[in-house]
Design a protein around this motif. Structure first.
Motif, PDB file in Angstrom:
ATOM      1  N   GLU A 108       0.836  -1.188   0.000  1.00 38.75           N
ATOM      2  CA  GLU A 108       0.000   0.000   0.000  1.00 38.75           C
ATOM      3  C   GLU A 108       0.872   1.239   0.000  1.00 38.75           C
ATOM      4  O   GLU A 108       2.082   1.178   0.243  1.00 38.75           O
ATOM      5  CB  GLU A 108      -0.937   0.010   1.215  1.00 38.75           C
ATOM      6  N   THR A 112      -2.292   5.712   2.429  1.00 35.36           N
ATOM      7  CA  THR A 112      -3.227   4.694   2.899  1.00 35.36           C
ATOM      8  C   THR A 112      -2.817   4.187   4.270  1.00 35.36           C
ATOM      9  O   THR A 112      -3.660   3.988   5.167  1.00 35.36           O
ATOM     10  CB  THR A 112      -3.280   3.521   1.903  1.00 35.36           C
ATOM     11  N   PHE A 113      -1.512   3.998   4.459  1.00 30.62           N
ATOM     12  CA  PHE A 113      -1.005   3.521   5.743  1.00 30.62           C
ATOM     13  C   PHE A 113      -1.277   4.540   6.846  1.00 30.62           C
ATOM     14  O   PHE A 113      -1.743   4.183   7.940  1.00 30.62           O
ATOM     15  CB  PHE A 113       0.495   3.255   5.620  1.00 30.62           C
ATOM     16  N   ASN A 115      -3.580   6.865   6.915  1.00 36.36           N
ATOM     17  CA  ASN A 115      -5.014   6.921   7.172  1.00 36.36           C
ATOM     18  C   ASN A 115      -5.463   5.761   8.059  1.00 36.36           C
ATOM     19  O   ASN A 115      -6.320   5.931   8.931  1.00 36.36           O
ATOM     20  CB  ASN A 115      -5.787   6.912   5.860  1.00 36.36           C
ATOM     21  N   ALA A 116      -4.872   4.579   7.836  1.00 37.60           N
ATOM     22  CA  ALA A 116      -5.212   3.428   8.677  1.00 37.60           C
ATOM     23  C   ALA A 116      -4.747   3.649  10.116  1.00 37.60           C
ATOM     24  O   ALA A 116      -5.464   3.332  11.070  1.00 37.60           O
ATOM     25  CB  ALA A 116      -4.585   2.161   8.097  1.00 37.60           C
ATOM     26  N   GLN A 125      -1.142  12.705   9.600  1.00 35.18           N
ATOM     27  CA  GLN A 125       0.130  12.656   8.879  1.00 35.18           C
ATOM     28  C   GLN A 125       1.133  13.681   9.396  1.00 35.18           C
ATOM     29  O   GLN A 125       2.339  13.473   9.293  1.00 35.18           O
ATOM     30  CB  GLN A 125      -0.117  12.871   7.388  1.00 35.18           C
ATOM     31  N   THR A 167       4.083  11.422   0.199  1.00 43.46           N
ATOM     32  CA  THR A 167       2.830  10.769  -0.179  1.00 43.46           C
ATOM     33  C   THR A 167       2.948  10.016  -1.495  1.00 43.46           C
ATOM     34  O   THR A 167       2.031   9.290  -1.876  1.00 43.46           O
ATOM     35  CB  THR A 167       1.692  11.807  -0.306  1.00 43.46           C
ATOM     36  N   SER A 171       6.285   2.685  -1.384  1.00 43.14           N
ATOM     37  CA  SER A 171       5.320   1.617  -1.118  1.00 43.14           C
ATOM     38  C   SER A 171       5.636   1.024   0.243  1.00 43.14           C
ATOM     39  O   SER A 171       6.799   0.925   0.628  1.00 43.14           O
ATOM     40  CB  SER A 171       5.392   0.515  -2.184  1.00 43.14           C
TER      41      SER A 171
END
Length: 265
Positions: A108, A112-113, A115-116, A125, A167, A171
């Protein structure tokens, strides 16, 4: 000592790795001429400088580091509470201004990370972006000189800082085990950089003259695309030998045999 030297020779990491560059190379002037010699692998060095792998041993070591720092904080509370409070207020002010592993391999992006993480523990962030700087500041306040003992927590903070800063171009890969030993659980959380230009961009922005050279820099037009810059001057020189040289030829009989060397003068 750097500000008093006319010529400084050191490894690429002292400029490309933001953690090291902020300590070792911060006193270099904008007018300095930066030369990356033997730079045919500079893209790989840039990617490695911004890639981090976190294993279970890393987290366990970071936990020990936190416990040790908690002891140091308690010691400071008893001896110099005012200084510790000042450091805490500085951290809070800075943040105000700037604000279980799966059984399959997952991939990911950093956003995404983050946000999780935000949905689970409420960290956005902006907060992890300054983790490494805050850790360094706290270690200075606690007068910790043996920084090697705290490498694990530094790696965690490095991971958090990179995730909070970028951002794109990265990965996050989660692997539950080593492919060589799939029957042994050995989870790895990897932050893998894919864009070499992210590491070298601060160098181009900071210094007026940057030279990239190597005897094997070929094809020469590939590197401006890899590092995302427009060269002012690009030159390729043919190699010439001023005298007769020994030219070795290496032949191999197989992957497990000795190699025969034929030397032609």
């Amino acid at each position: 000592m750097v500000q008093f030297a006319n010529v400084v020779v050191y490894s690429y990491q002292y400029l490309l790795d933001p953690k090291v560059a902020g300590i070792i190379s911060k006193e270099m002037q904008r007018e300095s001429v930066v030369v990356f010699d033997e730079a045919h692998n500079i893209d790989n060095v840039c990617i490695e400088a911004l890639s981090v792998s976190v294993r279970k041993q890393t987290i366990e070591g970071a936990t020990r580091n936190i416990n040790k720092m908690a002891q140091e904080i308690n010691r400071f509370k008893a001896t110099d509470a005012g200084r510790l409070r000042a450091e805490y207020n500085r951290v809070v002010d800075g943040l105000a201004q700037r604000g279980d592993l799966p059984n399959i391999i997952e991939k990911e992006g950093p956003l995404t990370f983050v946000n999780a993480v935000n949905s689970h523990v409420g960290i956005d962030q902006k907060m992890p972006k300054f983790c490494y700087d805050r850790l360094h500041s706290l270690m200075l306040t606690l007068e910790i000189t043996d920084t090697d003992e705290f490498l694990h927590i530094q790696m965690i903070c490095d991971f958090a800082t990179l995730v909070g800063t970028y951002t794109r171009g990265f990965s996050i890969i989660i692997e539950p085990y080593d492919e060589r030993m799939p029957h042994i659980p050995d989870p790895v959380l990897q932050l893998s950089c894919h864009d070499a230009s992210l590491a070298i961009k601060p160098i181009f922005d900071r210094f007026q003259s940057v030279v990239i050279t190597s005897g094997t820099l070929s094809p020469i037009d590939l590197y401006p695309r890899l590092l995302n810059f427009n060269p002012v001057v690009s030159r390729s020189f043919t190699m010439s030998l001023t005298r007769d040289c020994i030219c070795p030829m290496v032949l191999s009989r197989g992957s497990y045999s000795y190699m025969d060397v034929i030397v032609n003068s």
